[in-house]
Scaffold this motif. Structure first.
Motif, mmCIF file in Angstrom:
data_model
loop_
_atom_site.group_PDB
_atom_site.id
_atom_site.type_symbol
_atom_site.label_atom_id
_atom_site.label_comp_id
_atom_site.label_asym_id
_atom_site.label_seq_id
_atom_site.Cartn_x
_atom_site.Cartn_y
_atom_site.Cartn_z
ATOM 1 N N ARG A 237 17.362 27.527 3.491
ATOM 2 C CA ARG A 237 16.017 28.050 3.225
ATOM 3 C C ARG A 237 15.046 26.930 2.855
ATOM 4 O O ARG A 237 13.892 26.926 3.269
ATOM 5 N N LYS A 238 15.539 25.931 2.113
ATOM 6 C CA LYS A 238 14.689 24.808 1.691
ATOM 7 C C LYS A 238 14.626 23.697 2.742
ATOM 8 O O LYS A 238 14.020 22.644 2.495
ATOM 9 N N LYS A 239 15.262 23.936 3.893
ATOM 10 C CA LYS A 239 15.247 22.992 5.023
ATOM 11 C C LYS A 239 15.757 21.602 4.640
ATOM 12 O O LYS A 239 15.201 20.576 5.033
ATOM 13 N N LEU A 240 16.853 21.585 3.879
ATOM 14 C CA LEU A 240 17.435 20.327 3.426
ATOM 15 C C LEU A 240 18.571 19.829 4.319
ATOM 16 O O LEU A 240 19.084 18.736 4.113
ATOM 17 N N ILE A 241 18.969 20.655 5.300
ATOM 18 C CA ILE A 241 20.050 20.259 6.207
ATOM 19 C C ILE A 241 19.608 20.473 7.654
ATOM 20 O O ILE A 241 18.724 21.273 7.930
ATOM 21 N N ASN A 242 20.262 19.741 8.554
ATOM 22 C CA ASN A 242 19.986 19.840 9.985
ATOM 23 C C ASN A 242 20.983 20.714 10.725
ATOM 24 O O ASN A 242 20.681 21.226 11.786
ATOM 25 N N ALA A 243 22.188 20.814 10.197
ATOM 26 C CA ALA A 243 23.249 21.577 10.855
ATOM 27 C C ALA A 243 24.238 22.050 9.803
ATOM 28 O O ALA A 243 24.366 21.431 8.744
ATOM 29 N N ALA A 244 24.933 23.136 10.118
ATOM 30 C CA ALA A 244 25.968 23.655 9.225
ATOM 31 C C ALA A 244 27.052 24.334 10.058
ATOM 32 O O ALA A 244 26.756 25.010 11.050
ATOM 33 N N HIS A 245 28.299 24.117 9.645
ATOM 34 C CA HIS A 245 29.431 24.754 10.336
ATOM 35 C C HIS A 245 30.575 24.923 9.343
ATOM 36 O O HIS A 245 30.926 23.986 8.622
ATOM 37 N N ASP A 246 31.150 26.115 9.317
ATOM 38 C CA ASP A 246 32.271 26.380 8.417
ATOM 39 C C ASP A 246 33.519 25.673 8.923
ATOM 40 O O ASP A 246 33.617 25.317 10.089
ATOM 41 N N CYS A 247 34.442 25.446 8.011
ATOM 42 C CA CYS A 247 35.757 24.903 8.374
ATOM 43 C C CYS A 247 36.718 26.083 8.430
ATOM 44 O O CYS A 247 37.247 26.497 7.402
ATOM 45 N N ALA A 248 36.898 26.617 9.598
ATOM 46 C CA ALA A 248 37.770 27.779 9.756
ATOM 47 C C ALA A 248 38.921 27.399 10.681
ATOM 48 O O ALA A 248 39.660 26.461 10.377
ATOM 49 N N ASP A 249 39.049 28.082 11.804
ATOM 50 C CA ASP A 249 40.158 27.841 12.726
ATOM 51 C C ASP A 249 40.219 26.372 13.123
ATOM 52 O O ASP A 249 39.279 25.837 13.687
ATOM 53 N N GLY A 250 41.310 25.720 12.788
ATOM 54 C CA GLY A 250 41.505 24.324 13.143
ATOM 55 C C GLY A 250 41.079 23.340 12.076
ATOM 56 O O GLY A 250 41.370 22.160 12.161
ATOM 57 N N GLY A 251 40.320 23.811 11.070
ATOM 58 C CA GLY A 251 39.926 22.949 9.963
ATOM 59 C C GLY A 251 38.753 22.040 10.272
ATOM 60 O O GLY A 251 37.991 22.245 11.218
ATOM 61 N N LEU A 252 38.603 21.008 9.451
ATOM 62 C CA LEU A 252 37.480 20.080 9.534
ATOM 63 C C LEU A 252 37.405 19.383 10.890
ATOM 64 O O LEU A 252 36.335 19.251 11.476
ATOM 65 N N PHE A 253 38.539 18.931 11.413
ATOM 66 C CA PHE A 253 38.531 18.216 12.691
ATOM 67 C C PHE A 253 37.909 19.066 13.793
ATOM 68 O O PHE A 253 37.033 18.601 14.529
ATOM 69 N N VAL A 254 38.330 20.300 13.917
ATOM 70 C CA VAL A 254 37.804 21.178 14.957
ATOM 71 C C VAL A 254 36.320 21.455 14.721
ATOM 72 O O VAL A 254 35.529 21.471 15.664
ATOM 73 N N SER A 255 35.921 21.633 13.477
ATOM 74 C CA SER A 255 34.498 21.851 13.175
ATOM 75 C C SER A 255 33.659 20.673 13.654
ATOM 76 O O SER A 255 32.604 20.852 14.272
ATOM 77 N N LEU A 256 34.108 19.452 13.366
ATOM 78 C CA LEU A 256 33.381 18.256 13.794
ATOM 79 C C LEU A 256 33.303 18.158 15.316
ATOM 80 O O LEU A 256 32.258 17.824 15.877
ATOM 81 N N VAL A 257 34.400 18.453 15.989
ATOM 82 C CA VAL A 257 34.419 18.406 17.456
ATOM 83 C C VAL A 257 33.440 19.439 18.014
ATOM 84 O O VAL A 257 32.675 19.142 18.940
ATOM 85 N N GLU A 258 33.429 20.642 17.456
ATOM 86 C CA GLU A 258 32.500 21.673 17.932
ATOM 87 C C GLU A 258 31.051 21.253 17.705
ATOM 88 O O GLU A 258 30.191 21.495 18.557
ATOM 89 N N MET A 259 30.774 20.623 16.583
ATOM 90 C CA MET A 259 29.416 20.148 16.306
ATOM 91 C C MET A 259 29.024 19.053 17.300
ATOM 92 O O MET A 259 27.882 19.004 17.773
ATOM 93 N N ALA A 260 29.960 18.191 17.636
ATOM 94 C CA ALA A 260 29.708 17.104 18.583
ATOM 95 C C ALA A 260 29.549 17.630 20.009
ATOM 96 O O ALA A 260 28.672 17.179 20.747
#
Length: 170
Positions: free
Chosen positions: A60-83
């Motif tokens: 709401r305060k526009k302090l971030i550019n992107a957000a993604h939960d760490c769910a299926d596959g964990g942090l590694f998969v989240s980073l790959v999906e963001m990339a």
């Protein structure tokens, strides 16, 4: 509206929420270690509620550019999906106090990956600290479309995208 794709190679990558050493019930545990029955991963409803209030607030305060939960596959998969969504890469460092496999592939609840513009760092950190939600700077977005963890390349975004698009789910 917040999207998950990396936006700029000047953005910093943070992991917000409680990081614990837990690989229970993860895809990693099933696929790599062939352990199909394990306890549920860590979950604390109060921590989850506080995390989501915090994430809503920083969006709401526009302090971030992107957000993604760490769910299926964990942090590694989240980073790959963001990339994959942006064709930008990342360089991150794991936490030395947590097993690397748990840090990268654990699926415990209550963690979100966010990216922050350099000029928003102070405001972002102040807001997170007010919320009481733990956070850690893990790296940065890069123009080199590769996933690099602890100075080791885990492949190009294109090759990881091809694997993702052609995998046969069992």
């Amino acid at each position: 509206i917040m999207s998950l794709d990396f936006k700029s190679d000047t953005d910093h990558i943070f992991l917000i929420g409680k990081v614990i050493e837990d690989i229970a019930s993860s895809e990693y545990l099933v696929k790599y270690h062939k352990i199909e029955a394990s306890p549920a991963p860590y979950f604390n409803l109060d921590e989850e509620f506080n995390l989501h209030k915090c994430v809503s607030n920083i969006i709401r305060k526009k302090l971030i550019n992107a957000a993604h939960d760490c769910a299926d596959g964990g942090l590694f998969v989240s980073l790959v999906e963001m990339a994959m969504s942006s064709n930008l890469g990342c360089e991150i460092s794991t936490q030395k106090t947590i097993r690397k496999d748990a840090f990268l592939f654990g699926e415990s609840q209550g963690r979100v990956v966010v990216t922050v513009k350099s000029e928003q760092l102070d405001s972002f950190k102040s807001e997170i600290e007010l919320s009481g939600v733990p956070y850690v700077l893990i790296g940065k977005v890069t123009t080199a479309a590769n996933i690099v963890i602890d100075n080791i390349s885990f492949g190009s975004v294109d090759s990881l995208k091809e694997i993702s698009e052609n995998v046969i789910k069992l």
